[in-house]
Motif scaffolding. Structure first.
Motif, PDB file in Angstrom:
ATOM      1  N   ARG A 387     -19.991   5.113  15.584  1.00  0.00           N
ATOM      2  CA  ARG A 387     -18.578   4.523  15.361  1.00  0.00           C
ATOM      3  C   ARG A 387     -18.160   3.170  16.332  1.00  0.00           C
ATOM      4  N   LEU A 410     -19.219   3.516   8.575  1.00  0.00           N
ATOM      5  CA  LEU A 410     -20.175   4.428   8.123  1.00  0.00           C
ATOM      6  C   LEU A 410     -19.945   5.525   9.407  1.00  0.00           C
ATOM      7  N   GLY A 471     -12.474  10.489   0.805  1.00  0.00           N
ATOM      8  CA  GLY A 471     -11.995  10.808   2.071  1.00  0.00           C
ATOM      9  C   GLY A 471     -11.495   9.595   3.210  1.00  0.00           C
ATOM     10  N   TYR A 472     -11.761   8.519   2.636  1.00  0.00           N
ATOM     11  CA  TYR A 472     -11.240   7.304   3.278  1.00  0.00           C
ATOM     12  C   TYR A 472      -9.740   7.200   2.861  1.00  0.00           C
ATOM     13  N   PHE A 473      -9.191   7.516   1.873  1.00  0.00           N
ATOM     14  CA  PHE A 473      -7.865   7.270   1.533  1.00  0.00           C
ATOM     15  C   PHE A 473      -6.773   8.295   1.820  1.00  0.00           C
ATOM     16  N   ALA A 476      -6.239  13.033   7.826  1.00  0.00           N
ATOM     17  CA  ALA A 476      -7.251  13.690   8.515  1.00  0.00           C
ATOM     18  C   ALA A 476      -7.528  15.244   8.042  1.00  0.00           C
ATOM     19  N   ALA A 477      -6.309  16.055   7.797  1.00  0.00           N
ATOM     20  CA  ALA A 477      -6.431  17.354   7.483  1.00  0.00           C
ATOM     21  C   ALA A 477      -7.183  17.510   6.175  1.00  0.00           C
ATOM     22  N   ARG A 479      -9.114  15.317   4.753  1.00  0.00           N
ATOM     23  CA  ARG A 479     -10.391  14.972   4.820  1.00  0.00           C
ATOM     24  C   ARG A 479     -11.428  15.921   5.245  1.00  0.00           C
ATOM     25  N   ILE A 480     -10.869  16.653   6.417  1.00  0.00           N
ATOM     26  CA  ILE A 480     -11.450  17.694   6.873  1.00  0.00           C
ATOM     27  C   ILE A 480     -11.677  18.854   5.764  1.00  0.00           C
TER      28      ILE A 480
ATOM     29  N   GLN B 206      -7.109   3.701   9.868  1.00  0.00           N
ATOM     30  CA  GLN B 206      -6.888   5.026   9.799  1.00  0.00           C
ATOM     31  C   GLN B 206      -7.577   6.115  10.731  1.00  0.00           C
ATOM     32  N   PRO B 210      -4.057   9.228  12.342  1.00  0.00           N
ATOM     33  CA  PRO B 210      -4.098  10.663  11.672  1.00  0.00           C
ATOM     34  C   PRO B 210      -4.841  11.317  12.537  1.00  0.00           C
ATOM     35  N   ASN B 211      -5.774  10.859  13.388  1.00  0.00           N
ATOM     36  CA  ASN B 211      -6.849  11.629  14.164  1.00  0.00           C
ATOM     37  C   ASN B 211      -6.320  12.400  15.160  1.00  0.00           C
TER      38      ASN B 211
END
Lengths: 609, 276
Positions: A387, A410, A471-473, A476-477, A479-480, B206, B210-211
């Motif tokens: 990251r 990525l 998932g990028y849009f 977080a919840a 996405r997980i 983002q 959100p994290n």
């Protein structure tokens, strides 16, 4: 002579002498002179008496000394933490091996029992031969670890006893049962009815798994304690055992052990293959290596999901632990992990492609290798992209931060999850190609079946990638949560394609025979590489899990007050892990050697020498 | 934003297409792939890729190409045979001499380029989002960083009007104090941002809001740069300790505003965490 001159000469001589004496005295004065002491003992000073009094005083004090239990003790040369770390990890590796090998020995024996093929029985026995010495090593390292804990961390060990002493009797009882099952399984090979023997095999597995479950509760309690008061007093023994990460660790270790055990057994076969003298031996060990690797890779495929579940639970228990793991100091170890796992996937596929070499008529599938390889390389690269990238000052200036505008995307979970799912799917396709090499389906619906498999593969790949991009849009919840349909769709693809394949190849025409043992030597080094990489990975991730506690013996409950209460540098940690891996392989080589003694001819008393 | 250098990528593709047309041998293809990937990772991006990442990628490319060439005997032969012929056949002696000279020359050139790199101060990696402590005290109030929540968050459901009022207050605080660095659009590129290293947080990214749970941002606001843990070092973040200037409520309001304005939701707390 004039008397005046004589007098003047005398004066000059005297002055000269005087000067010389003065210079001598001045020099003498500057030189070192030891102090002068009287050597005779002055009478009236009771020296002997004083010494005697002092000795008595010491004795009286020593007698009156109260017992205070120490909190820590230290070792010379090596720090307490490193000593416990090395021994615990070695214990764990042997234990993993001893738990895993009976699992697939049992399954292979079972297959042999049902299909009546004697090769399977021989293979299961060959695996089991590795067990007895490893079992002793596991127990010895376990004892060593217990002694080290009592010796170096007495207060902490005492606390763990306080919480878990009620689990010790069942643990010991299970250990006896394990020894009973294991040795009767090994020595009773071919001596009992096959079903009785299979029952013994099942016994080792059930008992071994229970042993692991108990030991896991101690380790997981240290990280995510439950069932205790804020001050650490035991309130609910079962909640202490069934703590937050207990089941995730049980599952992760259960699957991980099989992968690890399979890879070490495959390495054993590779070692025997490389030293084999006859074609028959080579054929046998080639097959054994293939089976061991097959077991290892089959268990390896669901392992990232189990790891994900464990990490999620760690996050759930405490946000600070989660951030420390995935975003903090430990996150760099996940880059090393990604490189190791990427290598494992590449090596597993590579071994399958090389394996096509032992079958005649492989051309039809060999031409797909480059596409599979491209998919693996791209996913590997995505997974290994950090990251925040390590960069020099000028590189950071050029990027405007540690985040690269193109590669930064990525570095997040959406990309990583997608990459690992595609990696798993690609590896599965490599296996499918290998399985179908040298066979031509004869069923009427062959073209349709192939098309269905093709559609499932591409459909699921597209679905997984689409979810990854989606998932990028989202937050977080959500996405997980997307990782679950990704995993399920990949599992669906693997099951559906296997079912189609099973029916498709029924009564298939053999277009080329399989020649076991006709394989380049490099394939065997790949098996050894896979085993070493698995071991390394196990040490690395074990350190991450345990090191997350930082300056706590029991997270949030019992603080580490010793001199080792700091997180070692990543470089130091990886060196310790590497040393552990080297020691483990030195010992396992000894185990291999011992089991090879079995096949040696008896000593004949010197044979005429 | 243009992420790639399209001229470079098109150049690589053109060479590949040409090789396909002339049906190049495996050896040529392998060399072309390696060089192509090298050019792509070192020149193909609009923003240069750091050397550490380039090494990872080229390592993977090298491994993959090695795996491909050695995955069947036929490929090994078609890769090695031309090399053996070139090195051993008398016909190629004249061509072999410049190649043999060029190899050490290339190595020397690479060393020369490496040696020419200007001396730079060492860079200390810092963790952008360091792990928070389990509990902090702000204005004598203890805030539970793990199980705690924004004390105003529940109003979102129970009293939306009051909630809006708090968001508005947060907005006022933000534009009074924060926007100089974090910018009016919350992108972290405010008028003072260019003078700051590390750069101010970008709340539109983002990977930021959100994290984390709201307690995380309350902690960062209240304790600022001086309260940064060691792993966030070198802790020369210019973020002030806002607890010296703002009340707890004002800081919670700013956090509400950040989420409200960007449309992100705070990281949900795992519900089953309660059970233990």
């Amino acid at each position: 002579m004039k008397p005046r001159l004589l007098i003047a000469a005398a004066i000059v001589v005297l002055l000269g002498l005087g000067g010389a004496v003065r210079v001598y005295l001045a020099l003498e004065n500057q030189a070192y002179h030891p102090p002068v002491r009287s050597t005779s003992v002055e009478s009236g000073v009771p020296r002997e008496q004083a010494l005697e009094d002092i000795a008595k005083d010491h004795e009286a004090k020593a007698k009156a000394k109260k017992y205070e239990p120490p909190t820590y003790r230290t070792l010379p040369l090596v720090s307490s933490r490193v000593a416990v770390w090395v021994v615990a990890q070695l214990h764990l590796m042997f234990a993993a091996f001893v738990l895993a090998v009976p699992m697939f020995a049992f399954i292979i024996e079972l297959i042999g029992y049902f299909n009546g093929d004697k090769r399977y029985d021989r293979l299961a026995y060959e695996f089991t031969k590795l067990l007895s010495t490893s079992f002793s090593f596991t127990a010895s390292f376990g004892g060593f670890l217990t002694f080290l804990l009592i010796m170096l961390y007495p207060a902490f060990t005492n606390y763990l006893m306080e919480i878990f002493s009620w689990t010790f009797f069942p643990y010991v009882a299970l250990f006896f049962a394990e020894a009973g099952f294991l040795y009767s399984y090994y020595y009773g090979w071919g001596k009992f009815h096959p079903l009785v023997h299979l029952f013994l095999g099942l016994g080792i597995n059930v008992v071994g798994t229970l042993i692991m479950f108990i030991a896991d509760s101690w380790a997981s309690f240290m990280m995510t304690p439950g069932g205790v008061s804020d001050a650490g007093a035991l309130i609910d023994p079962w909640a202490a055992l069934d703590n937050f990460t207990w089941m995730p660790i049980n599952i992760h270790r259960f699957i991980g052990n099989i992968a690890f055990g399979g890879s070490v057994a495959a390495a054993y076969a590779a070692w025997k293959f490389l030293g084999a003298k006859t074609d028959e031996e080579r054929a046998h060990y080639d097959w054994m290596g293939y089976m061991g690797n097959f077991v290892a890779i089959s268990a390896f495929l669901p392992l990232p999901f189990a790891g994900y579940y464990l990490a999620r639970e760690i996050y759930g228990y405490n946000q600070a632990l989660g951030i420390m793991m995935m975003g903090g100091a430990f996150s760099w170890l996940f880059i090393i992990q990604a490189v190791l796992i990427g290598n494992l996937f590449l090596a597993a596929n590579y071994y399958l492609w090389l394996g096509m070499g032992r079958i005649e008529g492989t051309q039809s599938y060999q031409r797909y290798v480059k596409y599979l390889l491209a998919a693996i390389a791209v996913c590997f690269a995505v997974w290994a992209t950090p990251r925040s990238i390590l960069a020099s000052v000028s590189e950071i200036k050029a990027m405007g931060g540690t985040l690269h505008p193109a590669l930064g995307v990525l570095g997040v979970m959406s990309a990583k999850n997608t990459a690992v799912n595609i990696l798993i799917l690609t590896t599965y396709v490599s296996f499918l190609f290998y399985r179908r090499t040298g066979k031509r389906p004869t069923v009427a619906w062959a073209a349709l079946g192939n098309a269905a498999q093709f559609l499932i593969f591409f459909g699921v790949s597209a679905f997984v990638i689409a979810l990854g991009v989606y998932g990028y849009f989202v937050d977080a919840a959500t996405r997980i949560g997307l990782s679950i349909p990704q995993v399920l769709s990949v599992l669906f693809a693997m099951v559906a394609m296997t079912v189609i394949d099973a029916f498709l190849l029924r009564g298939a025409e053999e277009t080329g025979a399989t020649h076991w043992g006709k394989l380049p030597a490099i394939s065997q080094y790949v098996l050894i590489f896979i085993a070493v990489t698995f071991t390394w990975l196990m040490g690395l991730m074990g350190y991450v899990r345990s090191g997350l506690r930082q300056h706590w013996h029991v997270y949030g409950v019992m603080r580490d007050q010793s001199v080792d209460a700091f997180t070692p540098t990543l470089g130091f940690a990886t060196q310790v892990i590497s040393v552990i891996v080297i020691i483990f392989f030195a010992l396992i080589a000894f185990v291999f050697w011992l089991s090879s003694l079995h096949d040696r001819p008896d000593w004949n008393g010197g044979g005429g020498h | 934003m243009n992420l790639f250098d399209l001229r470079v990528i098109l150049g690589i593709l053109a060479v590949m297409a040409l090789l396909r047309l002339v049906r190049a041998s495996l050896l040529v293809w392998i060399l072309a792939w390696w060089i192509g990937m090298y050019v792509f990772v070192s020149r193909g991006f609009a923003t240069p890729v750091p050397a550490s990442a380039q090494n990872i990628y080229l390592g993977i490319v090298t491994l993959a190409l090695f795996a491909y060439v050695t995955s069947s005997g036929e490929r090994v032969r078609s890769f090695v045979d031309p090399l053996v012929t070139f090195a051993g056949d008398g016909r190629y002696t004249l061509a072999l001499v410049p190649v043999l000279l060029a190899l050490p020359a290339l190595a020397a050139y690479r060393e020369y380029v490496n040696a020419k790199v200007p001396v730079e101060p060492p860079f200390f990696a810092r963790t952008v989002h360091p792990s928070p402590p389990t509990e902090i005290t702000v204005h004598d109030v203890k805030v539970d960083m793990v199980g705690g929540d924004n004390p105003l968050r529940h109003l979102e459901q129970s009293d939306p009007e009051k909630f809006r009022q708090h968001v508005e207050n947060g907005k006022a605080v933000y534009y009074e104090h924060c926007f100089f660095c974090h910018a009016d659009a919350l992108g972290g590129d405010g008028m003072y941002a260019h003078g700051l290293n590390p750069a101010p947080a970008n709340f539109i990214d983002q990977g930021v809001l959100p994290n984390f749970q709201e307690t995380f941002f309350f902690w960062r606001i209240a304790k600022g740069g001086p309260g940064m843990p060691d792993e966030g070092a070198p802790g020369d973040s210019a973020m002030p300790e806002w607890e010296r200037f703002l009340s707890n409520e004002e800081m919670w309001e700013v956090v509400l505003f950040l989420y409200d304005h960007t449309g992100y939701r705070p990281r949900a707390r795992e519900v089953h965490a309660e059970g233990h």
